[in-house]
Design an enzyme around this catalytic site. Structure first.
Site, short mmCIF file in Angstrom:
data_model
loop_
_atom_site.label_atom_id
_atom_site.label_comp_id
_atom_site.label_asym_id
_atom_site.label_seq_id
_atom_site.Cartn_x
_atom_site.Cartn_y
_atom_site.Cartn_z
N LEU A 196 21.88 -1.84 24.32
CA LEU A 196 20.60 -2.25 24.91
C LEU A 196 20.49 -3.76 24.74
CD1 LEU A 196 18.38 0.63 23.46
CD2 LEU A 196 19.89 0.64 25.44
N SER A 255 22.00 -5.14 16.55
CA SER A 255 23.36 -5.67 16.73
C SER A 255 23.64 -6.94 15.94
CB SER A 255 23.62 -5.93 18.21
OG SER A 255 22.85 -7.05 18.65
N LYS A 266 21.45 -9.90 19.76
CA LYS A 266 20.23 -9.89 20.55
C LYS A 266 19.56 -8.52 20.59
CE LYS A 266 22.12 -11.54 24.30
NZ LYS A 266 22.23 -11.99 25.71
N GLY A 267 20.36 -7.47 20.80
CA GLY A 267 19.78 -6.18 21.11
C GLY A 267 20.03 -5.09 20.10
N LYS A 313 15.19 28.02 1.71
CA LYS A 313 15.21 28.84 2.92
C LYS A 313 16.12 28.12 3.92
CE LYS A 313 11.91 31.78 5.32
NZ LYS A 313 12.71 31.94 6.53
#
Length: 872
Positions: free
Chosen positions: A144, A178, A181-182, A581
């Site tokens: 992204l 990253s 940037k994204g 459980k």
């Protein structure tokens, strides 16, 4: 000083490092020495994400420079000629010739790459296959990338949209900021996906998100279309492309890192990239949020080396046990080999006997420890090889993890080897000065099986290596602190049974493995309960009739709140007995001494559906037994998954069963024993039945598990929440077993709200569901009939929709079986006979008894419609 050379030894490797004071990040003053330190410390969590993958590097020999004067950077695929010979490498043909790519599988290799200023490490989403070729894609990544005018917050929004789609497909994504940037999103792929298929899937995902959010998302690489939008770069799934590796440094002005994050962090409006010091601190406190994808993304082992079994059974984020620096084993040091004997208070007390051999610790579990006299032979069961780092391990393995319990070093030292064969080992061990072992000559003799789970005898030789008589040693007993009262088990402390089930020793000179059992002093004072180690001849199927009818009906629990469970535990007057459980299906196991057969709660036999349990020797001893437990399927991160179990529950064809057994293996979690060697145990207290169960399963296969017991309701609830389990079951330790009965001596406390429902109708589907259905109409029986409980339309995969349609169409009827269904919901309903039972998750019941926000979990073929009751 800059320019000085140092010859260092790291992980058994000799390496020359230089220029430690050289500044590689001028804006922060970060030096090469700090970079080397970072990679050596982060290696434990970085290596699992890159192992087996070719590494492409970006090198800044003179540092990254500044914005005005950036440093020279080189892409490096081929390993340098001067690289140490021990750095593993694999060839990949290129148009310009074959290049030798480095493989990162140990700390010394990481340090070498940092020494040559390889700041960034990039890897593809595939690993080398055993034949040296490119393997299938095992991960999918979405990059992204924010365009001008947007940043990390917008990427986080898009990541959330992508997560919704991926989770709906059964794929759990893990976000990574990253460091540039994204955001990168990683998820494990099912086995057998080619890189072309992965790229096509990523492309379709990107286009689907773009179609729904054109104002913020673009999937085209054209720069002209990216202003104010987030690019979903799907192309990095191409087999020839690489992505920055998780935990790699970035060659930016500041030493930021491609850092795995939690989804809660992505929701923070102040989300930012992290530098290397922050990442090191995070690892100390929260571990690796992306650990589930490490070593064996999607559950597939990254290596077939000697430590692959050890790695596959453990998660570095859930156990303090050491992660091997090299999954292929350490390099032999040339010194006398080491040994260690560890006292292990797990569900069954035993001593772990480990000998260094070929770079690993070859290991056996010895329930009675080292024999004190040559007149005794103690049973030893071979376990998986352990890393050399395990030789100094002491600590508590959390309850619920493999080998959960406390480990301490009983003695360790060096040994001299006389013989090492596949079936016989002879060595003289020399322990710590003043330690309990002293100097002793021992032999290990294989008596049955091969590899893991094989049976051996541990024998104290009558003479030493020079032929002189060998004196007796000490009688091995548990350490004094083991018998002291222990605090309630929280986050990893488990309850020890009141009677430790240990194998009886074989008679001197018999050469036969001991039989598992309790001593006469420890057995319950009841004539009908025999020793489990009486040396019987084993089960004869002709004289062991299969239990029928009520004998196969399991005892049931009663729904309760935490407060009710706490009060009951106090009323019982003993420490609580609390089990997890496990979100599976109940199964009664019938063992005839050779083979396990499984029966559902309904009494129907399901043996054929689980060959990994029933087509092998489950290792439950020579005597017949009837056991109670739960069939459980595990996600890659170790969490039980009822939807995953659905892929196994309804299969009938042998080919389908065999294929799914490889994809989705099932475990049998045992918690009770109903009979043993013909003796009915149902009138014994639960605590004593557990003793029998522990002894019966003393040498069971890995797929048969006895989970730990907690003695504090709140601690068990906390652990269940942390592990994202379904809830807990609180039991009276003195309770008798009521076959087919429901008792308030067993109380189930649910964390996840689930409800069994009866399918009563179908509402036709539209669009993509026009060939199946849009939703199911549900009912829950009450005193007036089958009371309408709402509709469920989410949680269905395409295969689930098709399977349900095949089962529901033959049940079509014109009669409405429901009471109280509103006319609007009944308007276009297609009614079915109310025979199929399913299970849904839900938010709450409305005052009118309608399930709010239900989501389909799966069919419950083990339940009948008349058994369904409202849970809250």
């Amino acid at each position: 000083m800059a320019g000085e050379e140092q010859l260092v030894r790291i992980g058994g490797r000799r390496l020359r490092i230089t220029n430690l004071d050289k500044v590689l990040y001028p804006e922060t003053g970060t030096t090469k020495g700090e970079v080397i330190d970072y990679y050596s410390r982060i290696g434990e969590v970085l290596i699992p994400h890159v192992i087996g993958r070719p590494v492409t590097r970006k090198r800044w020999p003179d540092g990254v420079g500044t914005e005005d004067d950036p440093g020279m950077v080189f892409f490096a695929k081929d390993l340098e000629r001067g690289a140490p010979s021990w750095v593993r490498r694999m060839p990949i043909p290129h148009s310009t010739g074959t290049k030798e790519y480095p493989l990162v599988g140990d700390i010394p290799t990481l340090v070498y790459l940092a020494q040559v200023a390889s700041l960034e490490l990039h890897v593809p989403q595939w690993r080398f296959a055993p034949d040296g070729g490119r393997g299938p894609a095992d991960r999918l990544v979405l990059d992204l990338d924010p365009g001008p005018g947007v940043g990390l917050p917008e990427c986080a929004v898009v990541a959330g949209w992508a997560r919704g789609i991926l989770v709906g497909m059964g794929l759990e994504p893990y976000p990574v900021t990253s460091g540039s940037k994204g955001i990168h999103l990683y998820t494990a792929l099912p086995p057998g996906q080619s890189t072309e298929q992965a790229s096509a899937l990523a492309n379709e995902l990107a286009r689907a998100i773009e179609a729904d959010h054109r104002d913020l998302v673009v999937s085209s690489m054209k720069k002209s279309e990216r202003h104010g939008k987030v690019l979903i770069d799907w192309s990095q799934n191409n087999g020839s492309k690489t992505t920055i590796a998780p935990y790699s440094l970035r060659g930016r002005a500041h030493p930021t890192v491609a850092a795995p994050r939690t989804w809660d962090e992505l929701a923070d409006p102040q989300l930012r990239h992290l530098d290397f010091t922050e990442v090191l601190e995070r690892i100390e406190t929260i571990g690796d949020p992306m650990a589930a994808l490490g070593f064996h993304a999607g559950g597939r082992e990254a290596e077939s080396g000697p430590l692959s079994a050890y790695i596959s059974k453990r998660s570095a984020q859930r156990t303090p046990e050491p992660v091997p620096a090299n999954p292929l084993g350490a390099t032999p040091s040339g010194e006398r080999p080491r040994f260690v004997i560890q006292e292990h208070h797990a569900s069954r007390l035993h001593w772990d006997f480990r000998l260094e051999h070929d770079g690993v610790l070859v290991s056996w579990a010895v329930p009675r420890g080292v024999p004190h006299s040559y007149k005794r032979n103690n049973l030893a069961v071979m376990t998986e090889d352990h890393p050399m780092e395990y030789g100094s391990f002491e600590g508590t393995i959390p309850a619920g993890e493999y080998g959960g319990g406390t480990v301490t070093i009983w003695d360790d030292g060096r040994y001299d080897l006389e013989k090492w064969r596949d079936d016989e080992i002879i060595a003289t061990l020399e322990g710590r000065p003043g330690g309990p072992l002293g100097r002793v000559r021992l032999a290990l003799i294989r008596t049955g099986g091969e590899g893991e789970k094989s049976s051996w005898l541990l024998h104290r030789m009558k003479t030493d290596a020079d032929g002189r008589p060998q004196p007796d040693g000490i009688v091995v007993e548990p350490s004094p602190q083991a018998d002291e009262p222990r605090p309630a088990p929280r986050a990893g402390h488990e309850r020890r049974p009141s009677h430790a089930a240990e194998p009886a020793p074989a008679a001197s000179g018999t050469g036969e493995p001991a039989q598992a059992g309790r001593s006469g002093a420890d057995r319950p004072a009841r004539d009908r309960t025999r020793d489990l180690g009486d040396g019987g001849s084993g089960a004869d199927p002709s004289r062991t009739p299969l239990p029928l009818g009520e004998e196969l009906r399991p005892m049931l629990s009663t729904t309760a709140t935490p407060a009710v469970a706490r009060a009951a535990s106090e009323r019982w007057g003993e420490p609580a007995w609390v089990e997890m459980k496990w979100d599976g299906i109940r199964a009664v196991g019938v063992w005839d001494g050779h083979r396990l057969r499984l029966f559902a709660r309904s009494g129907n036999e399901v043996t054929h559906r689980y060959p990994e349990l029933t087509a092998v020797d489950a290792g439950l001893g020579d005597e017949p037994a009837v056991l109670d437990g739960e069939l459980v399927a595990l996600e890659p991160d170790g969490r039980p998954s009822f939807p995953l179990l659905q892929t196994r529950m309804n299969l009938e064809r042998a080919g389908d069963i065999a294929r799914e057994a490889r994809r989705t293996p099932v475990r049998y979690y045992l918690f009770d024993a109903l009979s043993h060697d013909g003796d009915d145990l149902s009138d014994l207290p639960l605590s004593e039945r557990r003793d029998v169960l522990e002894a019966v399963a003393a040498a069971s296969v890995d797929a048969v598990v006895i989970p730990p017991v907690f003695d504090d309701v709140d601690a068990a609830l906390d652990t269940s929440v942390q592990l994202r389990l379904e809830g807990i079951v609180v039991k009276d330790p003195d309770s008798r077993y009521l076959r087919g009965g429901r008792s308030e001596s067993w109380l189930k406390v649910k964390i996840t709200r689930t409800q069994e429902v009866v399918i009563a109708g179908i509402r036709p589907g539209k669009g993509g569901r026009s060939n199946t259905f849009g939703s199911l109409l549900l009912g829950i029986p009450d005193e007036e009939g089958l009371r309408y409980a709402g509709r469920v339309g989410s949680g269905f995969s395409d295969s689930t929709l098709a399977t349900l349609m095949k089962k529901l169409l033959p049940l079509r009827t014109d009669a409405n079986p429901l009471v109280g269904v509103p006319p609007l919901d009944a308007r276009d309903a297609l009614w079915v006979r109310p025979e199929l039972v399913g299970e849904v998750e839900y938010g709450e019941f409305t005052p009118g008894g309608i399930l709010r926000h239900p989501r389909w979990r799966g069919l419950r073929p083990d339940k009948s419609a008349d058994e369904v009751r409202r849970e809250d």
